[in-house]
Design an enzyme around this catalytic site. Structure first.
Site, PDB file in Angstrom:
ATOM      1  N   HIS A   1       3.277  -7.936  -9.331  1.00 47.18           N
ATOM      2  CA  HIS A   1       3.184  -6.486  -9.195  1.00 47.18           C
ATOM      3  C   HIS A   1       4.534  -5.885  -8.842  1.00 47.18           C
ATOM      4  O   HIS A   1       5.414  -6.565  -8.320  1.00 47.18           O
ATOM      5  CB  HIS A   1       2.156  -6.109  -8.124  1.00 47.18           C
ATOM      6  CG  HIS A   1       2.440  -6.732  -6.787  1.00 47.18           C
ATOM      7  ND1 HIS A   1       2.000  -8.002  -6.457  1.00 47.18           N
ATOM      8  CD2 HIS A   1       3.122  -6.280  -5.702  1.00 47.18           C
ATOM      9  CE1 HIS A   1       2.394  -8.296  -5.230  1.00 47.18           C
ATOM     10  NE2 HIS A   1       3.086  -7.269  -4.747  1.00 47.18           N
TER      11      HIS A   1
ATOM     12  N   CYS B   1       0.121  11.931  23.245  1.00 44.74           N
ATOM     13  CA  CYS B   1       0.831  12.937  24.036  1.00 44.74           C
ATOM     14  C   CYS B   1       2.275  12.474  24.204  1.00 44.74           C
ATOM     15  O   CYS B   1       2.591  11.311  23.938  1.00 44.74           O
ATOM     16  CB  CYS B   1       0.167  13.152  25.389  1.00 44.74           C
ATOM     17  SG  CYS B   1       0.260  11.754  26.519  1.00 44.74           S
TER      18      CYS B   1
END
Length: 631
Positions: free
Chosen positions: A67, A174
């Protein structure tokens, strides 16, 4: 997308003529080219060979999947080849390969294509499926076998998920990754359980990504919630309803978010090509892009600041000049700690801040220009000014590098596809670093003058002015407890620490310790004014406050903001003001009780400032809170 959308009868070879690995690659590449799937046959073959040079794609069990993803591919496609006698493809198990699937992915192949190819790889692990492919007598029969397998998998998936409630995914994060991240995750999971909703939450905390969402889970999800005040990888959510909000909203309004997710009341996320992450966040009531970029820089800088600052402070236990070989207090170990903390960790603080601000704006291409601009900020100032433009220059360098990189990326959009591979490794770095560096070298001397002047002015403050500033900074730490106001005060303290002014961070830490400590004391002294759950949370708040984790007060503030926030803000302001009045300094930027021994000045007076602030807030809470027995 189905596998047979990529594999067609004109890209199937039932009887390969090849006798070697090189021949197989040639024959399959030629078939793709004849079918019109390639722009450049030789370039695609070169990409296949380059992939094979890294490791063989002969995965064993008689299968090989060569691939490549390259701009030489005109249309994403799969070519299937079969060799009944088997061919030596240097497979991992050493056995001959019989089934070959060559994958041609275009440079812009989207997630759907990649997931389809991943599904094919999974199918090939099924022995019966492989046998049917080996026995197929025509190209049409190969297509039928693959379609049947996909249909079988689809029916099994529907049976497994048909009776489930809505499946929601969430990501929380956060800037510091200490408290908000995990509190938001817990709140979402707790509320989802009550609502009968299936949810998985990925946390992006200080220890890295935990419970990472998989591609399969994202594919099957009904909607995704991103509750974060720092940059989160969102390209993986393309094509899905995406709700983006500040992390605090997941803590305070989890039910509202989950209802929106169940109803798919959110725009379909288009990634970089459509609505941007920041635009989504603004449309959902989130922070502005500026805040998000800044917090991405601050959160990644914090480990350098905290680790380096504490190591520097520890080195002073042997004497303030213990790192100087010419001084009588010299200690080799103290010198090593000072070199690690100050010469390295603190030196990298500003470049890291700038690098991550820039990468938040322009993704990975912005990181190198940001780092280099940040380095220029601290090394190329004016004569006699150590540290250049310091923290101020680092902030400007980060935003400058980010937006210059965006400009460079946009300017190069029109280049032919052949240059795509060169952009990230050559063109973006050269132009973005060059332009950003030149601008920084020009503006850094005046920035240095401004920065040193500001630092000198702050150091010259005394008496009532200094106390007022301490009151302000201490109060800011408690207003939103980890939100933008809190982070603004803390970031200011770090900037002053970088400028060798240690009183501000001491006031800030004292102010940040008061909210959880005062609530812990209040839940102990005024038990009738808190629920059983709050009293249990109050026990852990003792530890959170002692270690300077202001977020420990958030659950109490969320339940009763009108009484809790003013109470803790006043106590925090008093603690900050008293710290300034007592002329307390602190070289460590975090740690709370852990760094108590590193206080400059009288440590008992520093403790007194924190205790007085805690007592005032606890007393106010006891006075303002209602007695639950009367209700």
């Amino acid at each position: 997308m189905k596998i047979t959308d990529l594999l067609k009868e004109d890209t199937i070879i039932l009887d390969l003529q090849a006798t070697s690995k090189a021949d197989v690659i040639d024959e399959l590449v030629s078939k793709l080219d004849e079918a019109g799937r390639l722009n450049d046959k030789q370039a695609y073959k070169d990409a296949i060979l380059e992939r094979e040079s890294q490791s063989t794609t002969g995965i064993g069990e008689g299968i090989a999947i060569p691939h490549a993803k390259t701009s030489a591919v005109a249309t994403p496609a799969i070519v299937f080849g079969r060799a009944k006698e088997g061919i030596d493809y240097e497979s991992l198990d050493g056995a001959p390969s019989h089934l070959f699937f060559m994958i041609a992915a275009s440079e812009g192949a989207n997630q759907t294509h990649l997931e389809t190819l991943s599904r094919l790889s999974s199918f090939l692990m099924d022995k019966d499926f492989r046998q049917k492919l080996e026995e197929a007598s025509s190209e049409a029969e190969v297509m039928t076998v693959i379609d049947a397998k996909e249909q079988e998998e689809s029916e099994e998936t529907q049976q497994e998920t048909g009776n489930q409630a809505s499946s929601i995914l969430a990501v929380t994060g956060c800037p510091t990754g200490i408290a908000h991240t995990y509190m938001a995750a817990d709140k979402l999971k707790e509320t989802a359980s009550e609502m009968g909703i299936t949810i998985k939450v990925e946390t992006n905390g200080s220890g890295g990504v935990k419970n990472r969402l998989t591609d399969e889970e994202i594919e099957q999800a009904d909607a995704i919630i991103v509750a974060a005040d720092t940059k989160i990888e969102t390209d993986r959510f393309r094509g899905k309803p995406l709700i983006q909000v500040p992390v605090g909203k997941a803590i305070h309004q989890p039910k509202e978010l989950l209802n929106k997710a169940v109803n798919k009341d959110a725009p379909i996320y288009q990634g970089d090509g459509g609505q941007s992450s920041d635009e989504n966040n603004q449309n959902s009531g989130g922070r502005s892009g500026f805040y998000k970029h800044l917090m991405n820089g601050v959160s990644n800088m914090l480990p350098f600041v905290v680790g380096g600052g504490i190591l520097i402070a520890i080195s002073f236990l042997w004497g303030i000049n213990s790192a100087d070989p010419a001084n009588d207090d010299y200690n080799r170990f103290a010198e090593m700690l000072n070199t690690i903390g100050g010469g390295n960790a603190f030196f990298l603080m500003v470049p890291v801040l700038a690098g991550f601000i820039a990468s938040s704006i322009a993704d990975r291409p912005g990181f190198a220009p940001g780092m280099i601009a940040g380095l220029i900020a601290i090394t190329s100032g004016v004569e006699g000014a150590d540290g250049g433009s310091g923290f101020l220059g680092g902030l400007i360098a980060g935003f400058l590098a980010g937006y210059v990189t965006l400009f460079v990326k946009k300017a190069m959009q029109g280049l032919p596809a052949i240059f795509d591979g060169l952009k990230t490794v050559l063109l973006y770095p050269v132009f973005a670093i060059g332009i950003t560096g030149l601008i920084m070298l020009l503006i850094n001397p005046p920035l240095t003058t401004i920065y040193t002047g500001l630092s000198s002015w702050l150091e010259s403050l005394g008496g009532s002015n200094l106390v007022l500033l301490g009151l302000l900074l201490g109060g800011m730490m408690a207003v939103d407890m980890g939100g933008p106001i809190n982070k603004a005060a803390y970031t200011f303290g770090i900037a002053m620490l970088d400028a060798d002014n240690f009183t501000f961070i001491a006031a800030i830490m004292a102010g940040g310790m008061v909210p959880p400590l005062s609530l812990a004391v209040a839940t102990t002294m005024f038990k009738n004014k808190f629920t059983k759950q709050e009293r249990e949370a109050g026990k852990s708040a003792y530890a959170l406050g002692a270690f300077f984790i202001t977020e420990g007060a958030i659950p109490f503030a969320a339940a009763d903001p009108a009484r809790v926030i003013p109470s803790v803000a006043i106590g925090s302001a008093i603690a900050g003001g008293l710290t300034m009045l007592f002329d307390i300094g602190l070289r460590a930027p975090h740690g709370g009780i852990v760094v108590a021994g590193l206080v400059e000045g009288n440590p008992l007076l520093y403790l007194l400032a924190i205790l007085v602030g805690t007592a005032v807030s606890a007393a106010m809470l006891g006075f303002l809170k209602k007695d639950l027995r009367k209700e």
